[in-house]
Scaffold this active site. Sequence first.
Site, PDB file in Angstrom:
ATOM      1  N   LYS A  66     -28.698 -11.060  32.361  1.00 15.94           N
ATOM      2  CA  LYS A  66     -28.724 -11.105  31.195  1.00 15.94           C
ATOM      3  C   LYS A  66     -27.876 -12.319  30.700  1.00 15.94           C
ATOM      4  O   LYS A  66     -26.994 -12.013  31.513  1.00 15.94           O
ATOM      5  CB  LYS A  66     -28.794  -9.806  31.117  1.00 15.94           C
ATOM      6  CG  LYS A  66     -28.400  -9.931  29.004  1.00 15.94           C
ATOM      7  CD  LYS A  66     -27.804  -8.393  28.696  1.00 15.94           C
ATOM      8  CE  LYS A  66     -26.868  -8.328  29.358  1.00 15.94           C
ATOM      9  NZ  LYS A  66     -25.872  -8.995  28.692  1.00 15.94           N
TER      10      LYS A  66
ATOM     11  N   ASP B 140     -27.086  -1.497  28.033  1.00 16.25           N
ATOM     12  CA  ASP B 140     -27.345  -2.949  28.116  1.00 16.25           C
ATOM     13  C   ASP B 140     -28.728  -2.437  28.273  1.00 16.25           C
ATOM     14  O   ASP B 140     -29.959  -3.415  28.527  1.00 16.25           O
ATOM     15  CB  ASP B 140     -26.814  -3.632  28.858  1.00 16.25           C
ATOM     16  CG  ASP B 140     -25.798  -4.399  28.028  1.00 16.25           C
ATOM     17  OD1 ASP B 140     -25.160  -3.981  26.085  1.00 16.25           O
ATOM     18  OD2 ASP B 140     -24.132  -5.220  28.859  1.00 16.25           O
TER      19      ASP B 140
END
Length: 293
Positions: free
Chosen positions: A10, A138
Amino acid sequence: MKLECIAPAKINLALHVIGRRTDGYHLLESLVAFAAFGDRLSVEKAEADTFLLAGPFRDGLEGSGNFVLNARDLLREKFASRASSPVAITLEKNLPVASGIGGGSSDAATGLKLLTRYWEIETEPAELAQIGLGLGADVPMCLFGQPLIASGIGEKLEPVSTLPSLPILLVNPGLPLATPAVFSSLVERENAPLPPAPRNKSAAELVNWLRLTRNDLEPAALSIMPVIGIVLRLLQTEGALIARMSGSGATCFGIFETASKARQAGEMISRRHPGWFVRATQTRASMPELSHV
């Protein structure tokens, strides 16, 4: 049957800290993309539960604290007998731990997707995202797996479907950096929000947009780990159009004009710092596919 999928890195292309809630959580706005490179996860039928770790960053991830095992156990807690059959899980850990590129969260998200498919559990995306939120802030964005704007504490997700693929170079100086320590070192917690989201832009236009943004965690991380500044300067010296830290660090990324230039820069940095994690890759426009083996 064996199912496998990449758990992509990410990348916070921009990350603005715009406030703080009364419970201590910080309010963020972040443009997030996912790389074509990451960890790799597989699940398959077994007589008893097993968990195998492989890859260059596998050390220290055994045991109940692993995000993937937590995802397995949370699904069993929620779906009981529907998720009871034993499963063999293999995690190939290719991303550095505690490095600002969401390795653990991406592993958890990929584990949720693979295991719900393996156990044939039908869930709506919103339901799976809520389960993922129980594993980490997340995880929902990693479940989404496509370019997006994250806001709130990271739970509000707005897709950015037209973001172009970018040649990038990921560099980590080989040191973990704890996220709480970075947030604790923040000096300014109320900063300007992101500019309007970039849509229908070329790679060059996106880079120009990114130059209007920042990572508000970068100064705090630099105060804890000054070597991050060396990483950023190296990326700039090697021709990055923009060099920035991702997340809470210490991984930094450089965006390059071409994939070839990113690879060449990576080779140069690897020669100078053989102990660092260096990987040329690109951001992707869609989520990785689950595959049957």
